[in-house]
Design an enzyme around this catalytic site. Structure first.
Site, PDB file in Angstrom:
ATOM      1  CG  ASP A  99      -2.231   0.596   1.050  1.00  0.00           C
ATOM      2  OD1 ASP A  99      -2.293   1.656   0.411  1.00  0.00           O
ATOM      3  OD2 ASP A  99      -3.228   0.014   1.518  1.00  0.00           O
ATOM      4  CG  ASP A 200      -4.429   5.740   0.467  1.00  0.00           C
ATOM      5  OD1 ASP A 200      -5.372   4.985   0.739  1.00  0.00           O
ATOM      6  OD2 ASP A 200      -4.284   6.866   0.964  1.00  0.00           O
ATOM      7  CD  GLU A 257      -8.803   4.863  -1.865  1.00  0.00           C
ATOM      8  OE1 GLU A 257      -9.805   5.279  -1.299  1.00  0.00           O
ATOM      9  OE2 GLU A 257      -7.649   5.071  -1.447  1.00  0.00           O
ATOM     10  CG  HIS A 330      -8.789  -0.492   4.860  1.00  0.00           C
ATOM     11  ND1 HIS A 330      -8.684  -0.737   3.503  1.00  0.00           N
ATOM     12  CD2 HIS A 330      -8.362   0.768   5.036  1.00  0.00           C
ATOM     13  CE1 HIS A 330      -8.217   0.338   2.902  1.00  0.00           C
ATOM     14  NE2 HIS A 330      -8.004   1.272   3.802  1.00  0.00           N
ATOM     15  CG  ASP A 331     -11.185   2.874   3.807  1.00  0.00           C
ATOM     16  OD1 ASP A 331     -10.694   3.036   4.941  1.00  0.00           O
ATOM     17  OD2 ASP A 331     -10.578   3.129   2.765  1.00  0.00           O
TER      18      ASP A 331
HETATM   19  C1  GLC Z   1      -7.865   5.718   1.530  1.00  0.00           C
HETATM   20  C2  GLC Z   1      -7.706   4.618   2.552  1.00  0.00           C
HETATM   21  C3  GLC Z   1      -8.309   5.076   3.841  1.00  0.00           C
HETATM   22  C4  GLC Z   1      -7.597   6.325   4.289  1.00  0.00           C
HETATM   23  C5  GLC Z   1      -7.570   7.388   3.203  1.00  0.00           C
HETATM   24  C6  GLC Z   1      -6.553   8.436   3.510  1.00  0.00           C
HETATM   25  O1  GLC Z   1      -9.184   5.993   1.247  1.00  0.00           O
HETATM   26  O2  GLC Z   1      -8.267   3.445   2.069  1.00  0.00           O
HETATM   27  O3  GLC Z   1      -8.250   4.098   4.832  1.00  0.00           O
HETATM   28  O4  GLC Z   1      -8.224   6.839   5.414  1.00  0.00           O
HETATM   29  O5  GLC Z   1      -7.210   6.861   1.954  1.00  0.00           O
HETATM   30  O6  GLC Z   1      -5.265   7.917   3.381  1.00  0.00           O
END
Ligand code: GLC
Length: 558
Positions: A99, A200, A257, A330-331
């Site tokens: 990540d 990310d 993402e 995880h979100d």
């Molecule tokens: C992404 C991650 C999340 C995090 C955000 C800021 O959305 O998946 O967990 O809080 O980025 O890094």
């Protein structure tokens, strides 16, 4: 047809390391814990492990606030533990995806500390500082985690931008020195053997530098300014740099993402001809049971809306890129609690969710615990929640005069903590996750839903996932086929067909506790059963008599 790339016929297992397995009894999961459980992960039939971050971090946002990109946080272990873990992954024929949090750092990162201490430091321009406007923030942009996206620094008489928590200052990618640092970090881990990166929040890298005010949200002075920072044309340049300077020469794969995407941008990112990203993970795909972008305004699942969203993305990416397929991460709260029926048909509906999602075109991403049918933990007290987003939203809600009971319900149903409770390994104390005191309480139902028990039960959710990943592998209809959703407006049935040159399949899913009759399309009447979640389907005269939450997939040669 062009031969598939390796990651197009792969499945990925996502680990949230703090909650996976604690090897040393300190109450938090660690890298040795992952290494100890590699045989379990390999037994699922996955090809890749992606772990959420385990770098040095004050943990203001679950490790997505990195204070040192090149070192493992001592809570997770040492560099030797990392090396042992990656060797163990490779030994089992799997790959490792790291990540990478590149949009922001922690405010405790040495770069930010240097930036704060001296306006003339070269590190000051690593971040986005602006003067205030009329004694207020430079603009009324809202942070994704609530409140303003600007934080005042009295010593500098300046504000810095943080799209996420205030302990996560955004990096300034328009400074070439920042890009150079990022490239070095990505090479550093490539040297250690990582096989790819999950990038990310990467479509926020470019912010419009004049920071215009935006329409405030109802009841707030701040507004979401995504139109000024999400998917701006300039991020393509950054993606090409990452691709040309690191990913392509090192043979690394990427999944990004991305949120707030339209069709053109998505293709622009992921079309192989453009050399930017391999695959997209469109985070907002799961916003189908909430009011707009507010996850704390839940709505019941609108199945036609979910089908429309999935069908849209299948069409956009077919022959123009590649998608990650996911039901949780995880979100998110647990998929089963949210989209299935954990009370009456927990195992059956957990299997249905896998059948419904993982025969689409894309790479399956399985979030730890979903393969067991883990549920939200259903905590009995607000003090059990840990996540910054949940706690900020709770505080704002209480300040508006809303009740604690209301927020306990909301956080139990909607918070990211739902998916972050410790993995249920066994019926032992603390779900077998730790011999110490767990950093978060496990799910109350771990005595029934756990890996040890499910491993032995041929009918478990776990063994369904193993079968699914096995039968899915190598199928031309799954890898190359186009996708057509049927029964689009039906509020209970999700049915889609996939077809390649030589094969076709149909995935039938009854998202309800009702019995339903479904007339199969004629060309599937003689198809063979590939997988099902409650024994052989009952099909008479081409009509399937579906039981509650029944799901199956049929396949045939053309
Ligand atoms: C992404 C991650 C999340 C995090 C955000 C800021 O959305 O998946 O967990 O809080 O980025 O890094």
């Amino acid at each position: 047809m062009e031969k598939a790339k390796w990651w197009q016929d792969a499945a990925v297992y996502q680990i949230y390391p703090r909650s996976f397995y604690d090897s040393n009894g300190d109450g938090t999961g660690d890298l040795r814990g992952i290494t100890e459980k590699l045989d379990y992960i390999a037994s699922l039939g996955v090809d890749v492990i992606w772990s959420s971050p385990f770098f040095v971090s004050p943990w203001a946002d679950g490790g997505y606030d990195v204070a040192d990109y090149r070192n493992i946080d001592p809570a997770f272990g040492t560099m030797e533990d990392f090396e042992e873990m990656i060797a163990g992954i490779h030994k089992r024929g799997m790959k490792f995806m790291m990540d990478f949090v590149g949009n922001h750092t922690s405010d405790e990162h040495a770069w930010f500390q240097a930036a704060l201490s001296d306006k003339n430091s070269p590190y000051h321009d690593y971040y986005i500082f602006r003067k205030g406007k009329d004694g207020k923030e430079p603009s009324n942009w809202a942070s994704i985690f609530g409140g303003s996206a600007w934080e005042y620094v009295p010593e500098l008489d300046e504000y810095y931008l943080h799209l996420f928590a205030k302990k996560q200052p955004d990096l300034n990618w328009e400074n070439p020195a920042v890009v150079k640092e990022v490239l070095d970090i990505l090479h550093f881990w490539a040297d250690k053997g990582v096989d790819g990166y999950r990038l990310d929040a990467i479509n926020y890298l470019y912010k419009e530098p004049d920071f215009p005010d935006v329409e405030p949200m109802p009841g707030s002075i701040y507004g979401f300014a995504t139109e000024h920072y999400a998917n701006k044309p300039k991020v393509h340049e950054h993606f090409r740099t990452l691709h040309d300077k690191v990913m392509a020469p090192r043979g690394l794969t990427t999944v990004a993402e991305v949120a707030y995407l339209n069709e053109e941008t998505a293709r622009g990112y992921a079309d192989p001809a453009r050399g930017e990203l391999d695959a997209l993970y469109p985070f907002d795909l799961l916003n189908v049971d909430q009011d707009g972008y507010d996850k704390f305004s839940p709505l019941p699942l609108d199945l036609p809306k979910l089908k429309k969203a999935l069908s849209h993305w299948q069409g956009v990416m077919h022959d123009h890129g590649w998608l990650a397929l996911f039901i949780g991460n995880h979100d998110q709260p647990r998929a089963l609690s949210r989209f299935g029926d954990e009370e009456h048909y927990p195992a059956r509906s957990a299997k249905l969710l896998a059948n419904a999602m993982y025969f689409l075109q894309g790479t399956p991403y399985i979030y730890q615990g979903d393969e067991l049918g883990m549920t939200n933990p259903h905590y009995d007290s607000l003090s059990r929640f840990r996540d910054v987003e949940a706690i900020n939203a709770l505080n704002e809600g209480l300040a508006r005069g809303e009740s604690e009971e209301h927020w306990l319900r909301l956080l139990n149903d909607r918070s990211r903590d739902g998916g972050r409770a410790p993995f249920s390994w066994s019926s032992e104390d603390n779900a077998g996750f730790t011999k110490g005191t767990p950093w978060m309480d496990p799910c109350a139902n771990f005595k029934d839903i756990n890996a040890e028990a499910e491993d032995k039960d041929p009918d478990s959710v776990l063994n369904f996932y193993r079968r699914l990943l096995k039968v899915r592998k190598g199928l031309s209809s799954v890898i190359y086929g186009d996708t057509e959703f049927l029964e689009m407006e039906d509020p209970e049935l999700m049915v889609y067909k996939r077809g390649s040159d030589d094969e076709m399949l149909i995935s039938v899913n009854n998202f309800s506790g009702n019995e339903r009759s479904y007339k199969l399309p004629e060309d599937f009447e003689d198809a063979k059963l590939l997988i099902s979640n409650c024994g052989d389907p009952v099909i008479k005269d081409g009509k399937a008599e579906l039981r509650p939450w029944e799901a199956f997939t049929l396949i045939k040669s053309k």
